[in-house]
Enzyme design. Sequence first.
Site, PDB file in Angstrom:
ATOM      1  CG  ASP A   1      44.816  42.919  35.232  1.00 23.85           C
ATOM      2  OD1 ASP A   1      45.580  42.595  34.371  1.00 23.85           O
ATOM      3  OD2 ASP A   1      43.830  43.938  34.726  1.00 23.85           O
TER       4      ASP A   1
ATOM      5  CD  GLU B   1      62.457  72.440  45.242  1.00 23.49           C
ATOM      6  OE1 GLU B   1      61.626  72.304  45.937  1.00 23.49           O
ATOM      7  OE2 GLU B   1      62.599  73.253  44.130  1.00 23.49           O
TER       8      GLU B   1
END
Length: 732
Positions: free
Chosen positions: A535, A615
């Site tokens: 928030d 990777e």
Amino acid sequence: MSIIFEPNNKIFTMQTKHTTWQAKVSKYGHLLHVYYGSKVEDADLSYLIRGINRGFSGTPYIACDDRGYSLDTYPQEYSSWGSGDYRSSCLEIEHEDGSRAAELLYVSHKIYDGKYILPGLPAIWGKPSEIETLEVLMKDRSTEIEVILYYSVLEEYDVITRACKICNAGNKPVFLHKALSACLDLQRDDLDMVSFHGRHAMERILQRNHAQHGKMSVGSVRGTSSHQANPFVILCDQTAGEEHGECYGMSFVYSGNFIAETEVDQINQTRFTMGIHPDGFRYLLEAKEAFVAPEVIFSYSSKGFGTLSQNFHDLYRNHLIRSTFKNKRRPVLINNWEATEFDFTEKELVSLAVSAKELGIELFVMDDGWFGSRNHDKSGLGDWFANREKLPSGVKGFAEKIHKLGMMFGIWIEPEMVNEDSELYRKHPQWCLKIPGRLPNLERCQMVLDMTRKDVRDYLFEAVSKVLDESHAEYVKWDMNRNLSDVWSADLPGERQGEVYHRYVLGVYELIERFTSKYPDILWEGCSGGGGRFDAGILYYMPQSWCSDNTDAIERITIQYGTSFGYPISCVGAHVSVSPNQQTGRETSIETRAAVAMAGTFGYELDVRKLNEEEREKVKEQIVFFKKYYDLIHEGDYYRLTEVGKRTDLAAWQFVSKDKSESLICTVMLQAKANPPFLRLRVRGLKEESLYHMEGTETFYKGSALMHAGINLPVVYGDYQNVNFVFQEVLS
Ligand code: GLA
């Protein structure tokens, strides 16, 4: 001048670049809401307010001959309970005689440069040259209760913030049962409410409902803003979409219980109210005491959700976040949680760090499990000193090893919590929230410390400071892994127990403020079991928050999509994790995982030692790519190109630099299809007339072509394939 008072008609007009808010003191002294929407210049809009005599909608005593004038139908700036307005109230006061009513009348006002201050609470900030403020003093007709309504205007951002202060100027105590922060009365009934619901590991899923007669509310009574609802909502016209339509965004700058409510009344007007949830709230105001209701940010756009989101993104980046990392690049990190959980040794973490360093990762974060008896989630919380079995040379020794590798060191803490099986609990059983005579509810075997207490906060400040000092930590992840229940503080009298939820939040803010002021150069990341306290309140103190414990790239697309409506990309904690994903078992490529994590703070959370050579090469390239486009991603304008939930074949989003010279478009083609239809994507935010070069090709496109005709997406094989595009403006 963005705030104008017209004394003859007693009209306040607040102007931003594209919007106008107007309020008027009525002939009887009430503060009426006149208008909020697209900009209207030099106009008295109070003709919009009309009254006719309606049965069962009464009239204030002093207006008894004016039977069209009713607080039950007139639009208000701040509504109160008990005096004839039967719609949602902002203020409910119980006076000493047990009566519950208030009728607020205008007394005076002030207009000044700069922002109002809300002591102890997070809020938008800025220079006097950037912000103008209106304070309106209101007083109850029959008692000494005063309410100051605050409005600050950030003209450039199309933002108006609100808050209020309720003062007991009398000699007798009163109780506040409800003290919301703001009300917006719109004289229309064609609005949808867009809110963001969720659960642990699936936060901020967009939901859109038409606001109908009666009340519709979202909120939290969990003590935190919560995974289940987010304190950001939008009201929009029923046709509004990304690029068109009217929308009002409201964000509550607060991290505890909240309510956001719409009510369509008997004559088809919509009232919106927002503030601290009244459930469990009862606040004693002794004589001369005041209560400050936290801030609500309002923004309005007539151009759809895209612009509305960008207003909030720009505002937060420039006027909410205070961290030094506001203007500084954040390092690419690796976090050991998903790789090891509680089961690690110093040796293992160092080997993980070595491997990460080789890939170009800059910051090593040691997550949960490093302290006290923390070998599982049943014990140790509260004991903020090293677990010597795991870290034989302490946090200090381990951090030195990380620093020696040329990496930064970061650490996880969960200060607000305690396990019963901990030294802290054994020593201070009164330091947690629990009700005498009741067995408390447990979540993850832990209890919540009573953050209303200064002694608790002092202990935490000292214990955690010691760790930060000795380790020279450059990053802290501040977690909070349960909700509040059994809310009772041994430190407060019975009549003040209804204040504990709010005082808890104030205590957390006070402690974070102490830490962030003492350690301004630390990068602080908020977390609450992922995004359970995501928030604007937390972002004021910490520039980023872990978005979700769900690191599955495909589910993250939904979570980050919802999050992006109210919060900028630079706040969204996002990491590349292992495939198959630990939460869902879904397999995705390392490219797709990186593209999704790059729509956030970007980092890794897997055992990089187990990646294969191919990777590892890709990870190196990803880090170089992210750094190359860091400013574009974190500072640019963000566009949602597809609507999650509506489209099952494609998810796409875009970053455009503020000068529109550069753009990154990320796509994930969700479902592989045999004999597939062609996919095309229209992008946004570029210059119509400019020529753009598509990086890695010999192709050039006109801005208008990219935006109106679109780009062709390649035909791919396999689910969840990622394709990115970078466009650079060609300067002639
Ligand atoms: C929470 C966080 C995770 C991790 C664990 C550790 O769930 O969201 O990222 O830190 O706690 O216990």
